[in-house]
Every structure is written in structure tokens, then in C-alpha cells.
Enzyme design. Structure first.
Site, PDB file in Angstrom:
ATOM      1  N   SER A  18       4.417  -8.917  19.461  1.00 45.69           N
ATOM      2  CA  SER A  18       5.564  -9.707  18.952  1.00 45.69           C
ATOM      3  C   SER A  18       6.801  -8.827  18.302  1.00 45.69           C
ATOM      4  CB  SER A  18       4.690 -10.269  17.360  1.00 45.69           C
ATOM      5  OG  SER A  18       3.945 -11.158  17.984  1.00 45.69           O
ATOM      6  N   LYS A  67      -4.773 -16.335   8.257  1.00 43.15           N
ATOM      7  CA  LYS A  67      -4.144 -17.558   8.620  1.00 43.15           C
ATOM      8  C   LYS A  67      -4.302 -18.539   7.522  1.00 43.15           C
ATOM      9  CE  LYS A  67      -3.103 -17.035  13.576  1.00 43.15           C
ATOM     10  NZ  LYS A  67      -3.463 -17.206  14.813  1.00 43.15           N
ATOM     11  N   ASN A  88       0.263 -19.552  11.044  1.00 40.01           N
ATOM     12  CA  ASN A  88       0.765 -18.459  11.645  1.00 40.01           C
ATOM     13  C   ASN A  88       2.100 -17.947  11.544  1.00 40.01           C
ATOM     14  OD1 ASN A  88       2.243 -20.262  13.431  1.00 40.01           O
ATOM     15  ND2 ASN A  88       1.550 -19.145  15.111  1.00 40.01           N
ATOM     16  N   GLY A 129     -14.706 -21.796  22.978  1.00 40.61           N
ATOM     17  CA  GLY A 129     -14.545 -21.114  21.756  1.00 40.61           C
ATOM     18  C   GLY A 129     -14.177 -22.057  20.461  1.00 40.61           C
ATOM     19  N   TYR A 223      -4.140 -12.748  27.105  1.00 40.71           N
ATOM     20  CA  TYR A 223      -2.767 -12.083  27.889  1.00 40.71           C
ATOM     21  C   TYR A 223      -2.785 -10.550  28.160  1.00 40.71           C
ATOM     22  CZ  TYR A 223      -2.111 -11.043  22.847  1.00 40.71           C
ATOM     23  OH  TYR A 223      -2.051 -10.630  21.509  1.00 40.71           O
TER      24      TYR A 223
END
Ligand code: NAP
Length: 282
Positions: A18, A67, A88, A129, A223
Site C-alpha cells: 500500500s 479491523k 479497513n 474461506g 496477489y
């Protein structure tokens, strides 16, 4: 003028992509913001949120394990974050600290970028998940009015909890991995939301290759690597792969728009993200 600080609140953040993505965007748009990671120990969360309230930070991303824990410190929670039950992104509005969740909508935007003609009403979805990312995506898919969601998870108790959460909006069923081969042929979109296959174990996949079928859309929200074994094998079987880099990009772009109140420079962020992912496999 000193830069306004945007922080990533979490633990073990050294590999986060990020900062590169967000700082490239701020720099390109010549905005006085700077994004940095803030490793916060559990006993430091309260004082960190106090610093936030006092104005030290202009915005934040929040990641595991905070979170849900940040919720009591916020003045307002957006409807989407309320539905997901987790935050988030934190931004300021009218002097208040507002909590939002861009994970699920970021996922949907990235899916529609790759498959612009998708219609959701007749869609049967399988989510593998039942953690935070699965919950955010399940809620966003439910809001789009999909036909049915199946949830498969190693721990059936968590699968059932997520089923109970989402079935307020859409028909949802929790199943075990043993039942996967039976239902997968009736599924239009499979969304993988566990860390299996992520660096440093890129040779793992949670779905046997033989189970994929032609035309099935297979998303992997991992990713790193960009193309996981799951995606590679899905493609080899005629399924349509969708990589997790898009979700990372779009959840970040939506957060950027909350902080700056401006449109995100998507291509600048994409370039910075892909460059960072391809140069450093960590
Ligand atoms: P989380 O809340 O910790 O949930 C982890 C989930 O993975 C749980 O359902 C857990 O099952 C399952 N799991 C973990 N290890 C497993 C194993 N060895 N075999 C089978 N299932 C296993 O994590 P999260 O935030 O949802 O994130 C999940 C993944 O998504 C991570 O890899 C993360 O990097 C990725 N992610 C990507 C993006 C993006 O923008 N692309 C955003 C968020 C997350 P149990 O309940 O049985 O433990």
C-alpha cells in the site's frame, strides 16, 4: 507545509504494497499526503486511536488484527462497514472519524474490470474461506443480488457463522471440502479467500485441478504471486482466471478517494503496484 499523514494500522506490515501504491498516487497528483505503516501492538491500539482523534493522522487503512477492534473508537461507521462488521479505511468528515470498508466493493470493481458484461442475478458463487476478506466479499456479492452463495472453509464453525451473517440477504449454504466436487460444477464464480498458495508456498493450491470446468470464473484474491498455482491450473482447464491484484488496487483507490475527496489516478497506482509486485517476490 508538512504532509498530512495517512497510516496503515496493523502488525507485521513490512511487506505491505500500500505505501508504494498510495505514495505514487499522492506524488503524481501533487497532494500533500504521505502514507506510512504504523506497526501497532494490541496494547497500543487505544493510544494510537487517541492520537488519531487529536488530529495527528488524516486517514488510515486498518488491517489484521484490528479491523473489528477499531470500531468502538470511531464516530460513524458507513452502512457497508456496518454490514461487514469491520473497517479497513478511516477518513475524516465534518471533524468526525468515519470507518468504511472498501475490500468487498474493491473486489467487485476489479471483477467487473475483467468481466464487464457480468450479470449477477443468476449467479451461483462459491467462496473458499470464511475470514475477514471472505466476509467483505460475501456481503458485497449479496448486495448485488446473486442467486446463491456456497461457503467452504476448513473450520466448519466459521463457515456456518459467515453463512448466518450473509443469509439475511441471500440464500447461503455452508459446505465442507468433501462436498466441493459435487457443487463446483453448478458454480459460475469461485472466489478463493485463504492464504493457501501465497508466497512462500506458491506450489500449493486448495482446489484439485480436475475440478475446474470451462467457463467457470476463478478469482484468487492472493496477489503474491500475481499468478497463483490455482489460477494457472484453472486456466489450463478452460476456466477464466481473475487475479487478486485488481482487488488490492481498487480497495486502495476507493480508500484514496475517501481521504482526498478526489478521483484516484488508477493507472498510476496500478503501475506502481505491479512494478512493486514484480520486482520483489515477498
Ligand atoms: P483471515 O481473516 O485470517 O482468514 C483466513 C482464512 O483462510 C480462514 O477462512 C482460514 O480458515 C483459511 N485458511 C488459513 N490457512 C488455511 C489452510 N492452510 N488451509 C485451509 N484454509 C486456510 O484472512 P483474510 O484477511 O480473510 O485474508 C485471506 C487471504 O486473502 C490472505 O492471503 C490475504 O493476503 C488475502 N487478501 C487479499 C486482499 C486483496 O486486496 N487482494 C485483501 C484482503 C486479503 P479457518 O477458519 O479454518 O482457519
Amino acid at each position: 507545509m508538512s504532509a498530512q499523514r495517512i497510516v496503515l494500522i496493523g502488525r507485521s506490515l513490512q511487506h505491505s504494497k500500500s505505501p508504494v501504491m498510495q505514495n505514487a498516487a499522492f506524488c503524481h497528483e501533487r497532494l500533500p499526503f504521505h502514507y506510512e505503516v504504523l506497526n501497532v501492538e494490541p496494547e497500543e491500539l487505544e493510544s494510537t486511536m487517541l492520537r488519531f482523534k487529536k488530529g495527528e493522522f488524516s486517514g488510515a487503512n486498518v488491517t489484521i488484527p484490528y479491523k473489528e477492534k477499531v470500531l468502538p473508537y470511531l464516530d460513524r461507521i458507513t452502512p457497508q462497514a456496518q454490514r461487514i462488521g469491520a473497517v479497513n479505511t478511516i477518513f475524516r468528515e465534518d471533524g468526525l472519524l468515519v470507518g468504511d470498508n472498501t475490500d468487498g466493493d474493491g473486489y467487485v470493481k476489479s471483477l467487473l474490470e475483467d468481466f464487464p458484461n457480468l450479470t449477477f442475478e443468476d449467479m451461483t458463487i462459491l467462496i473458499i474461506g470464511a475470514g475477514g476478506a471472505a466476509r467483505a466479499i460475501a456481503v458485497s456479492m449479496a448486495m448485488l443480488g446473486v442467486k446463491k452463495i456456497f461457503i467452504v472453509n476448513r473450520n466448519m464453525e466459521y463457515a456456518s457463522l459467515l453463512r448466518n451473517h450473509v443469509q439475511a440477504w441471500v440464500e447461503t449454504e455452508a459446505i465442507s471440502f468433501d462436498q466441493l466436487h459435487k457443487i463446483i460444477r453448478h458454480v459460475d464464480l469461485l472466489i478463493h479467500c485463504t492464504p493457501v498458495g501465497m508466497y512462500p508456498n506458491p506450489n500449493e493450491s486448495i482446489v484439485p485441478k480436475s475440478m475446474f470446468h470451462t467457463g467457470l470464473i476463478v478469482s484468487d484474491i492472493i496477489y503474491n504471486p500475481i499468478e497463483t498455482k490455482l489460477l494457472r491450473e484453472a486456466k489450463e482447464m478452460g476456466a477464466l482466471p481473475h487475479s487478486g491484484t485488481g482487488m488490492l488496487l481498487y480497495q486502495g483507490a476507493l480508500a484514496y478517494e475517501r481521504w482526498t475527496k478526489r478521483k484516484a489516478p488508477l493507472e498510476v497506482m496500478r503501475k506502481a503496484l505491479l512494478q512493486s509486485l514484480s520486482t520483489k517476490l515477498t
